[in-house]
Design a protein around this motif. Sequence first.
Motif, mmCIF file in Angstrom:
data_model
loop_
_atom_site.group_PDB
_atom_site.id
_atom_site.type_symbol
_atom_site.label_atom_id
_atom_site.label_comp_id
_atom_site.label_asym_id
_atom_site.label_seq_id
_atom_site.Cartn_x
_atom_site.Cartn_y
_atom_site.Cartn_z
ATOM 1 N N GLU A 80 -15.464 2.650 -1.771
ATOM 2 C CA GLU A 80 -13.903 2.177 -1.564
ATOM 3 C C GLU A 80 -13.554 2.496 -0.148
ATOM 4 N N THR A 82 -11.407 1.756 2.073
ATOM 5 C CA THR A 82 -10.263 1.776 2.540
ATOM 6 C C THR A 82 -9.460 3.019 2.075
ATOM 7 N N ASN A 83 -9.960 3.655 1.178
ATOM 8 C CA ASN A 83 -9.201 4.796 0.894
ATOM 9 C C ASN A 83 -9.258 5.981 1.751
ATOM 10 N N SER A 197 -7.876 7.605 -13.337
ATOM 11 C CA SER A 197 -8.499 6.368 -13.037
ATOM 12 C C SER A 197 -9.165 5.211 -14.098
ATOM 13 N N THR A 230 -6.475 2.626 -9.187
ATOM 14 C CA THR A 230 -6.156 3.737 -8.214
ATOM 15 C C THR A 230 -5.532 3.182 -6.985
ATOM 16 N N ASP A 231 -4.217 2.538 -7.192
ATOM 17 C CA ASP A 231 -3.559 2.081 -5.992
ATOM 18 C C ASP A 231 -2.074 2.171 -6.172
ATOM 19 N N ARG A 232 -1.043 2.022 -5.413
ATOM 20 C CA ARG A 232 0.286 2.297 -5.297
ATOM 21 C C ARG A 232 1.193 1.509 -6.205
ATOM 22 N N ILE A 258 -2.775 8.657 -3.739
ATOM 23 C CA ILE A 258 -2.338 7.239 -3.413
ATOM 24 C C ILE A 258 -1.623 6.607 -4.645
ATOM 25 N N MET A 259 -2.226 7.000 -6.041
ATOM 26 C CA MET A 259 -1.639 6.823 -7.272
ATOM 27 C C MET A 259 0.008 7.651 -7.284
ATOM 28 N N GLY A 262 2.554 6.109 -5.655
ATOM 29 C CA GLY A 262 3.425 5.145 -6.522
ATOM 30 C C GLY A 262 4.194 5.753 -7.655
#
Length: 339
Positions: A80, A82-83, A197, A230-232, A258-259, A262
């Motif tokens: 991943e 972009t994390n 996750s 696991t994203d906002r 990140i979570m 959110g």
Amino acid sequence: MDESSNRFDETKAVTLNNVAEKAGVSRATVSLVLRASPLVASETRERVTDAIASVGYVYNRGAARLRTGRSGTIGLIVPEITNPFYAELTAGIDDVFDKEGRLTFLANSNELPERQDRFVRRIREQGVDGIILCAAEGTTGDVVAQLRRWRLPFVQILREIEGAVGDFVAPDFRRGTELAVDHLVARGHRSIALMSSIRKTSAALERVNAFQAALQRYGLPSSGIHPCVTDRAAAFQAAEMLLTARDPPTGIICHNDIMALGVLYAAQNRSSKAGRAFGVVGFDDIPEGSHCVPKLTTVATRPAAVGRAAALLLMRRIAAPKDPPERRLIAPKLIARDT
């Protein structure tokens, strides 16, 4: 003396002899500088480096590999890219290899084992000296068996492939989860949920097991384990459902920051500011967590330190391929802020 005698013929390939002549040193000294040998004095090294730039010499890595059997390159595969966690991890790895004169090839598997396998083959074709692998979800021991058949040194990071024995480096996720539970309990929370996750990886499973064990130790019931992307956006939606439930938790531990961000947005959307009444703990300590409002409490998993440890372990494995495998866990730290 004719000025043209000091100029190199641009139509001919520049050689080590040209560099040595320009720097006023021996050809052997130039070779030592190119190999980053510690035997060369800093002043001499600088003079040779300036000469290399002046005459336009290009080091022939292919020829060097034929002589030494080493390419000076390493493969790094992550799931991943972009994390922000993986950015810091990569920086830690690259910091070690750059100082050793090695180049890192970075590939993103995007959590696809077949894509990962393709990258492993391609990186091997580049003649890398070793591979650092954060396995994609669903990776089997076949990839490790293949690396062993190729006699290609490797280190697993963050996620352990089931049944695959080998060098491994990761944050101590179990201890980090315990720290998160301890923090919320100390602040008076008795209804704590885990937003885990959705990925079925060892890193996710360790958090789940540690969470359940920690609550049992305190004699507290669980407010649920809630797997989530696991994203906002996904965490926001999951938190909205949790916070509107009949008996909502007062504390949430998230798989990563990140979570957790959110979850904070969901709380703010319901005019329920996270703090003492509603606790949120993330993982990884990404920079954004210390600047948001309220500031996020998190478990620092020290990805740069994990990367450095993995790089050093791979170098040891390259130098001593028959040594027993090592397993290193990097100690986490709770960063208590506003939530």
